[in-house]
Design an enzyme around this catalytic site. Sequence first.
Site, PDB file in Angstrom:
ATOM      1  CE  LYS A 114      -4.507   0.732   2.077  1.00 16.12           C
ATOM      2  NZ  LYS A 114      -5.230   0.765   3.339  1.00 16.12           N
TER       3      LYS A 114
HETATM    4  C1  E4P Z   1      -8.562   1.948   3.095  1.00 14.24           C
HETATM    5  O1  E4P Z   1      -7.802   1.166   2.521  1.00 14.24           O
HETATM    6  C2  E4P Z   1      -8.262   2.511   4.416  1.00 14.24           C
HETATM    7  O2  E4P Z   1      -7.682   1.488   5.200  1.00 14.24           O
HETATM    8  C3  E4P Z   1      -9.437   3.009   5.225  1.00 14.24           C
HETATM    9  O3  E4P Z   1     -10.649   2.668   4.614  1.00 14.24           O
HETATM   10  C4  E4P Z   1      -9.306   4.431   5.671  1.00 14.24           C
HETATM   11  O4  E4P Z   1     -10.467   4.801   6.329  1.00 14.24           O
HETATM   12  P1  E4P Z   1     -10.593   5.919   7.455  1.00 14.24           P
HETATM   13  O5  E4P Z   1     -10.980   7.191   6.813  1.00 14.24           O
HETATM   14  O6  E4P Z   1     -11.704   5.398   8.337  1.00 14.24           O
HETATM   15  O7  E4P Z   1      -9.265   6.003   8.185  1.00 14.24           O
END
Ligand code: E4P
Length: 211
Positions: free
Chosen positions: A84
């Site tokens: 990622k």
């Molecule tokens: C996506 O890959 C992220 O892990 C996640 O959905 C981020 O979400 P948040 O805005 O709740 O931190």
Amino acid sequence: MIFLDSSDPKEIKDISAWGIVAGVTTNPLIIAREAGNVDLETRIREILAVSEGHVSVELTTETEEAMLEESELYHSWDKRVCIKVPFSETGLRVLNKLVKRGVPTNVTCLMSFNQAYLAALAGATYVSIFSGRVRDMGYDVRSIISETRAILDREKLASQIIVGSIRHLMDVNEALQAGAHIVTVTPPILRKMLWNPRTEETIREFNTAWA
Ligand code: E4P
């Protein structure tokens, strides 16, 4: 398709048994919240053992050299680990190298069409658009998703759109209707997708009649 946005091996195992989970996404905040000061490799190996498909593990360093080193380490744990990459100019440079090495990638923290398009052009396996965080800024995430999907289809780019930062059931529905290939959903929100009072009432009515 649905991915699980979680680092909790127990939840991932339980929900994977439903047969609806195609992959897992984690991020440093999710891991810190769910597991505290855990050993990352141990945790990711536990997730890999109870899941199928890609498991996204996010880079936490910020220089090209360190990010590539971190990527190499994570990818050495298992070929299902998807790196990622937080979106930035450095992120794009790292992405380009990972793509050339055939490493699966998920470009994350995307808030706009422009960013998602650049990540897709650079060959990301997944481009992650953050629904809740875009909405926090007062923008319409549905148009970002649909415009991104349209250009991916038109230019035959292979990236798949993941919509994350899902806060409500409607976010799931709207993301899929706008053209997301995948929504990544936390276990509590996914469990809400099961539930409808009318379904429960109907089953109770049938089983009472049968008794
Ligand atoms: C996506 O890959 C992220 O892990 C996640 O959905 C981020 O979400 P948040 O805005 O709740 O931190």
